[in-house]
Design a protein around this motif. Structure first.
Motif, PDB file in Angstrom:
ATOM      1  N   GLU A 132       5.429  -1.677   4.427  1.00 38.71           N
ATOM      2  CA  GLU A 132       6.070  -3.037   4.550  1.00 38.71           C
ATOM      3  C   GLU A 132       6.630  -1.876   6.149  1.00 38.71           C
ATOM      4  OE1 GLU A 132       6.763  -5.648   4.402  1.00 38.71           O
ATOM      5  OE2 GLU A 132       6.131  -6.175   1.617  1.00 38.71           O
ATOM      6  N   GLY A 133       7.540  -2.845   7.406  1.00 38.19           N
ATOM      7  CA  GLY A 133       8.681  -2.264   7.464  1.00 38.19           C
ATOM      8  C   GLY A 133       7.528  -1.989   9.929  1.00 38.19           C
ATOM      9  N   ASP A 134       7.810  -0.939  10.465  1.00 40.82           N
ATOM     10  CA  ASP A 134       7.593  -0.863  11.625  1.00 40.82           C
ATOM     11  C   ASP A 134       6.085  -1.310  11.645  1.00 40.82           C
ATOM     12  OD1 ASP A 134      10.187  -1.131  12.616  1.00 40.82           O
ATOM     13  OD2 ASP A 134       9.990   0.957  13.362  1.00 40.82           O
ATOM     14  N   ALA A 135       4.946  -0.334  10.516  1.00 37.23           N
ATOM     15  CA  ALA A 135       4.115  -0.781  10.260  1.00 37.23           C
ATOM     16  C   ALA A 135       3.602  -1.197   9.456  1.00 37.23           C
ATOM     17  CB  ALA A 135       3.461   0.034  10.178  1.00 37.23           C
ATOM     18  N   SER A 136       3.541  -2.866   9.325  1.00 36.16           N
ATOM     19  CA  SER A 136       3.310  -3.438   8.110  1.00 36.16           C
ATOM     20  C   SER A 136       1.762  -3.679   8.469  1.00 36.16           C
ATOM     21  CB  SER A 136       4.045  -4.931   8.283  1.00 36.16           C
ATOM     22  OG  SER A 136       5.133  -5.051   8.012  1.00 36.16           O
ATOM     23  N   GLY A 137       1.350  -3.599   6.759  1.00 33.33           N
ATOM     24  CA  GLY A 137       0.032  -4.550   6.251  1.00 33.33           C
ATOM     25  C   GLY A 137      -0.787  -3.425   5.527  1.00 33.33           C
ATOM     26  N   THR A 138      -2.164  -3.371   4.765  1.00 33.59           N
ATOM     27  CA  THR A 138      -2.476  -2.486   4.253  1.00 33.59           C
ATOM     28  C   THR A 138      -4.212  -1.859   5.194  1.00 33.59           C
ATOM     29  OG1 THR A 138      -2.464  -4.753   3.074  1.00 33.59           O
ATOM     30  CG2 THR A 138      -4.418  -3.106   2.149  1.00 33.59           C
ATOM     31  N   PHE A 139      -3.296  -0.558   4.478  1.00 35.10           N
ATOM     32  CA  PHE A 139      -4.684   0.371   5.512  1.00 35.10           C
ATOM     33  C   PHE A 139      -5.277   1.422   4.497  1.00 35.10           C
ATOM     34  CE2 PHE A 139      -0.467  -0.929   7.795  1.00 35.10           C
ATOM     35  CZ  PHE A 139      -0.843  -0.867   9.512  1.00 35.10           C
ATOM     36  N   PRO A 140      -6.603   1.747   5.016  1.00 34.63           N
ATOM     37  CA  PRO A 140      -6.905   2.701   4.303  1.00 34.63           C
ATOM     38  C   PRO A 140      -5.926   3.955   4.287  1.00 34.63           C
ATOM     39  CG  PRO A 140      -8.541   1.969   6.215  1.00 34.63           C
ATOM     40  CD  PRO A 140      -7.439   1.404   6.370  1.00 34.63           C
ATOM     41  N   VAL A 141      -6.456   4.407   3.140  1.00 34.87           N
ATOM     42  CA  VAL A 141      -5.722   5.883   2.719  1.00 34.87           C
ATOM     43  C   VAL A 141      -5.770   7.218   3.673  1.00 34.87           C
ATOM     44  CG1 VAL A 141      -6.826   6.941   1.079  1.00 34.87           C
ATOM     45  CG2 VAL A 141      -4.566   7.191   0.792  1.00 34.87           C
ATOM     46  N   LEU A 145       1.712   5.120  11.237  1.00 30.64           N
ATOM     47  CA  LEU A 145       1.788   4.165  10.497  1.00 30.64           C
ATOM     48  C   LEU A 145       3.244   4.735   9.247  1.00 30.64           C
ATOM     49  CD1 LEU A 145      -1.421   4.025   8.716  1.00 30.64           C
ATOM     50  CD2 LEU A 145      -0.385   1.932  10.162  1.00 30.64           C
ATOM     51  N   LYS A 146       4.033   5.826  10.052  1.00 31.98           N
ATOM     52  CA  LYS A 146       5.151   6.234   8.763  1.00 31.98           C
ATOM     53  C   LYS A 146       6.657   5.756   9.996  1.00 31.98           C
ATOM     54  CE  LYS A 146       1.552  10.055   7.221  1.00 31.98           C
ATOM     55  NZ  LYS A 146       1.195  11.082   8.266  1.00 31.98           N
ATOM     56  N   SER A 147       6.833   5.625  10.851  1.00 33.91           N
ATOM     57  CA  SER A 147       8.173   6.178  11.487  1.00 33.91           C
ATOM     58  C   SER A 147       8.788   4.398  10.510  1.00 33.91           C
ATOM     59  CB  SER A 147       8.007   5.554  12.268  1.00 33.91           C
ATOM     60  OG  SER A 147       9.483   5.070  13.377  1.00 33.91           O
ATOM     61  N   ASN A 148      10.011   4.030  10.094  1.00 36.62           N
ATOM     62  CA  ASN A 148      11.027   3.390   9.733  1.00 36.62           C
ATOM     63  C   ASN A 148      10.132   2.410   8.840  1.00 36.62           C
ATOM     64  OD1 ASN A 148      13.509   3.672  10.617  1.00 36.62           O
ATOM     65  ND2 ASN A 148      12.383   3.362  12.473  1.00 36.62           N
ATOM     66  N   THR A 149       9.407   2.907   7.500  1.00 34.57           N
ATOM     67  CA  THR A 149       7.772   2.091   6.767  1.00 34.57           C
ATOM     68  C   THR A 149       7.909   2.293   5.602  1.00 34.57           C
ATOM     69  OG1 THR A 149       6.664   1.812   8.762  1.00 34.57           O
ATOM     70  CG2 THR A 149       5.466   1.865   6.855  1.00 34.57           C
ATOM     71  N   LEU A 150       7.817   1.567   4.910  1.00 35.99           N
ATOM     72  CA  LEU A 150       7.866   2.086   3.122  1.00 35.99           C
ATOM     73  C   LEU A 150       6.300   1.931   2.538  1.00 35.99           C
ATOM     74  CD1 LEU A 150      10.887   0.144   1.915  1.00 35.99           C
ATOM     75  CD2 LEU A 150      10.516   3.359   1.665  1.00 35.99           C
ATOM     76  N   ILE A 151       6.055   2.405   1.253  1.00 34.65           N
ATOM     77  CA  ILE A 151       4.686   2.658   1.250  1.00 34.65           C
ATOM     78  C   ILE A 151       5.440   1.368   0.262  1.00 34.65           C
ATOM     79  CG2 ILE A 151       3.132   3.386  -0.547  1.00 34.65           C
ATOM     80  CD1 ILE A 151       3.875   6.589   1.083  1.00 34.65           C
ATOM     81  N   THR A 152       4.625   0.584  -0.321  1.00 38.59           N
ATOM     82  CA  THR A 152       4.985  -0.671  -1.279  1.00 38.59           C
ATOM     83  C   THR A 152       3.768  -0.350  -2.261  1.00 38.59           C
ATOM     84  OG1 THR A 152       4.162  -2.855  -0.375  1.00 38.59           O
ATOM     85  CG2 THR A 152       6.520  -1.244   0.067  1.00 38.59           C
ATOM     86  N   GLU A 153       3.418  -0.710  -2.194  1.00 42.11           N
ATOM     87  CA  GLU A 153       1.130   0.104  -3.303  1.00 42.11           C
ATOM     88  C   GLU A 153       0.367   0.874  -3.285  1.00 42.11           C
ATOM     89  OE1 GLU A 153       0.512  -4.376  -4.913  1.00 42.11           O
ATOM     90  OE2 GLU A 153      -1.083  -3.846  -4.098  1.00 42.11           O
ATOM     91  N   VAL A 154       0.015   1.124  -3.330  1.00 40.56           N
ATOM     92  CA  VAL A 154      -1.281   1.615  -3.621  1.00 40.56           C
ATOM     93  C   VAL A 154      -2.907   0.915  -4.174  1.00 40.56           C
ATOM     94  CG1 VAL A 154      -2.941   4.069  -4.503  1.00 40.56           C
ATOM     95  CG2 VAL A 154      -1.272   3.400  -3.109  1.00 40.56           C
ATOM     96  N   ILE A 155      -3.160   0.441  -3.610  1.00 43.55           N
ATOM     97  CA  ILE A 155      -4.802  -0.289  -4.274  1.00 43.55           C
ATOM     98  C   ILE A 155      -5.903   0.359  -4.217  1.00 43.55           C
ATOM     99  CG2 ILE A 155      -6.051  -2.888  -3.926  1.00 43.55           C
ATOM    100  CD1 ILE A 155      -3.552  -3.077  -1.700  1.00 43.55           C
TER     101      ILE A 155
END
Ligand SMILES: Cc1cc2nc3c(=O)[nH]c(=O)nc-3n(C[C@H](O)[C@H](O)[C@H](O)COP(=O)(O)OP(=O)(O)OC[C@H]3O[C@@H](n4cnc5c(N)ncnc54)[C@H](O)[C@@H]3O)c2cc1C
Length: 269
Positions: free
Chosen positions: A131-140, A149-159
């Motif tokens: 969630e943040g500047d790079a929102s969405g679900t991405f391969p690890v 994928l990192k700037s101003n972005t929070l990791i909210t979940e790992v699937i």
């Protein structure tokens, strides 16, 4: 010494706002941040009030909130799927007090070379929700390799795909609690006769993580009885930095030796 402000947002939006406008950095378990000299940052965004401390099975996936700590994740996964590779890896990382603090989100964001999280997540084909500047679900693997994928972005979940693997994990440390110089993750699926699928991931070298695809291809689909494992890791091309009083060549030799041992234990015993 300048004052450090602590913020306790109760929503992801407020946390992102603090990161964007207040030069505040997210604080997961704090095990890295507390030992670091802060430069431009003027505050911490505690993530404690966000509802991100869960581990649950949903259909064919296992969802892990980014604020879940290593010990909790290892224990819950053991109940969901006994012998899970993450129980073997992060359940043995560092010390128990540290495992009570280290979070999945902080560990993945930092992804140090000694991480006990990176190898299993790559092997499992995990996805990361941001969630943040790079929102969405991405391969690890994208998260680990792409700066954007990192700037101003929070990791909210790992699937994680909830698939059952036989697994083997190795961490090379001088003592049990030591940072590993390298780690090896092996996942395998076989029916007792032939090897349906295998995944091998090695960390701790100059590329941070690597899949041993040449070895996987050599083994996949073969009958277990006919597998020839002696010398199978001899062509591994990874480069290691010297560490813990060991030369890079010696660490590479140890990696090759332990990989052969792991394959033998998992596929021949
Ligand atoms: C003595 C010691 C030994 C250790 N040994 C091991 C080991 O053997 N194996 C192992 O795997 N780990 C080990 N660790 C842990 C590792 O070195 C890091 O300290 C840890 O992974 C950081 O996780 P954290 O939750 O404490 O993150 P924090 O310290 O809170 O943050 C780390 C970074 O991630 C950012 N961040 C935090 N949460 C998020 C989020 N949700 N989204 C985006 N960014 C975020 C922070 O801003 C910061 O940049 C050890 C740590 C110590 C102190």
């Amino acid at each position: 010494m300048k004052n450090i402000y602590w913020h306790y947002p109760d929503s992801i939006e407020k946390a992102l706002d603090l990161m964007r406008n207040n030069q505040a950095v997210p604080h997961g378990g704090g095990t890295h941040l507390t030992g670091k000299r802060l430069k431009n940052e003027n505050g911490f965004v505690s993530l404690d009030k966000l509802d991100l401390k869960y581990v649950r099975k949903e259909g064919n996936t296992i969802k892990i909130g980014s604020l879940a700590d290593y010990n909790t994740v290892a224990e819950r996964l053991e109940k969901i799927e006994p012998g899970h590779i993450l129980t073997k890896s992060i359940g043995k990382a560092a010390t128990s007090p540290l495992r009570n603090r280290i979070t999945i989100g902080g560990s993945l964001r930092l992804a140090p070379n000694w991480s006990d999280l990176t190898g299993p997540l790559v092997a499992l084909d995990a996805q990361v929700k941001l969630e943040g500047d790079a929102s969405g679900t991405f391969p690890v693997t994208d998260y680990l390799s792409k700066k954007e994928l990192k700037s101003n972005t929070l990791i909210t979940e790992v699937i994680l795909p909830a698939s059952s693997w036989q697994s083997w994990y190795y961490r090379e440390g001088i003592t049990e609690n030591d940072h590993p110089a390298f780690t090896i993750t092996i996942l395998a699926k076989h029916d007792g006769n032939s090897l349906e699928d295998i995944r091998i991931v090695i960390t701790g070298h100059t590329k941070r993580f690597a899949k041993a695809t040449a070895i996987e291809d050599q083994l996949k689909g073969k009958e277990l009885k006919q597998l020839e494992l002696d010398g199978i890791a001899k062509d591994l091309t990874l480069k290691f930095a010297p560490a813990k009083g060991m030369s890079s060549e010696y660490i590479k030799h140890l990696t090759q030796t332990q990989l052969e041992r792991g394959l033998t234990e998992l596929l021949k015993s």
